[in-house]
Scaffold this active site. Sequence first.
Site, PDB file in Angstrom:
ATOM      1  NE  ARG A  63      36.486  25.288  42.071  1.00  7.31           N
ATOM      2  CZ  ARG A  63      37.741  26.112  42.180  1.00  7.31           C
ATOM      3  NH1 ARG A  63      38.211  26.463  41.120  1.00  7.31           N
ATOM      4  NH2 ARG A  63      38.386  26.279  43.299  1.00  7.31           N
ATOM      5  CE1 TYR A 120      32.930  28.014  50.457  1.00  6.17           C
ATOM      6  CE2 TYR A 120      35.035  28.125  51.971  1.00  6.17           C
ATOM      7  CZ  TYR A 120      34.422  27.939  50.473  1.00  6.17           C
ATOM      8  OH  TYR A 120      35.125  27.957  49.415  1.00  6.17           O
ATOM      9  CG  ASP A 172      45.214  29.232  38.603  1.00  7.88           C
ATOM     10  OD1 ASP A 172      45.332  30.268  39.239  1.00  7.88           O
ATOM     11  OD2 ASP A 172      44.708  28.209  39.061  1.00  7.88           O
TER      12      ASP A 172
END
Length: 402
Positions: free
Chosen positions: A111, A223, A302
């Site tokens: 991120r 991952y 969001d």
Amino acid sequence: MSSATPSRIVIVAGAGIGGLTAALALARSGFRVTVLEQAERLEETGAGIQLSPNATRILIDLGLGERLRPHVVAPAGLRVLSARSGREILRMPLGVAAAQRYGAPYWMIHRGDLQAALAAAVGQELDISLKLGMRMEDFVTHPNGVTVSARGSTGLWDERGHALIAADGLWSTSRARLGSTDAPRFSGRTAWRALIPAKDVAPEFREPVIQLWLGRDAHLVHYPVKGGKLINVVVITLDNWNEPGWSEPAARGELLPRLPTARWAPRARALVHYPEAWLKWALYDRRPLMNWSQGSAALLGDAAHPMLPFLAQGAAMAIEDAAVAAQCLARMPDDAAGAMKTYTAVRRARTRKVQRQAAKNGERYHLAGLPAMLRNAAMRVIGGEQLLHRYDWLYDWRPPAA
Ligand SMILES: Cc1cc2nc3c(=O)[nH]c(=O)nc-3n(C[C@H](O)[C@H](O)[C@H](O)COP(=O)(O)OP(=O)(O)OC[C@H]3O[C@@H](n4cnc5c(N)ncnc54)[C@H](O)[C@@H]3O)c2cc1C
């Protein structure tokens, strides 16, 4: 007060993934953009994030491909496993299969790397002014646009703009100002996350694959990120702990009892056992909204449609919103209110469907007993290839034509 012509300035509140993408999309559409971010600096912390082709297509179109490529890992596939037996249930191809089918890659990225790439692109864009440490406090829409008030270390600031995009996240206060009185809903689940150096884990965990372990009342996703140097590990468990925030420190000793040996294969437990320190956050969403614009102000990401992370689409939806909002404002340059209304109308059905599917996945992933056996059997019958085709509606999306 800015001396610039107010009619062409769009104000964006919030410099998360949604706000920064919106700023870039707006600048590329010919607007000047002021981005207000309450934080003093853009955090480069956080966990991994999956970017599906519907999102990477937009980021690449915005010119971010070269900045992002050194940091991403393209997963060869999604591997679904039974937490109890450790056996593979199916493998859905991604990698070349997804890139060819959708014309854009599937990526996994840290991120912080995504945020840094967006911030660097914003920093190079002369038409974007990013104001850190500036919290939007209020806004008023009027027939000629919007007036926004913010507070920073230098005191109060206000500016008139053509439109306001409020990308202020799950805990958005703009949402209430646009008439929605609902509060975020606690989902009864916690996400625990950790990053592990890839060199320290067994080779099967270093594979460029998204691995999803389905267990009773819990699931595990891992991952590689940072070009394969780190393994991003996220465990979702049922929980009553519901404090807002992203990064509450947690200990391995708190997490492991939630993954008992009777229900979790030793390989999965070994991975979860590796990091001593974890961060956790409580998962929330909000009920879908019918409308999230008022005059020339609208919500994005969001703030408008927060969702549970079980379809890995929250950021992707914010990125899609950004493309559509900029497109609507560019196509209706003299009618910001009409543009914001059109943007909401275009986005409503899709984001609602994604919110619903994400919540349903949350239920499916945590089944036990016979329902879990039936789910696994159904997945085996469908097979990985067909499963990918079932996601065409999601991954093959493009901003609508005029
Ligand atoms: C466990 C987990 C895993 C996830 N995995 C994925 C994934 O794999 N793929 C995916 O697509 N999505 C994923 N998501 C979802 C994704 O992280 C979010 O949907 C996305 O980050 C939302 O971006 P945003 O810009 O809308 O909001 P945010 O990132 O919350 O940004 C809001 C910004 O607004 C600022 N702000 C707030 N109020 C004000 C104010 N008044 N004035 C100025 N600034 C303000 C905040 O400081 C913040 O910087 C995941 C989420 C979770 C919880």
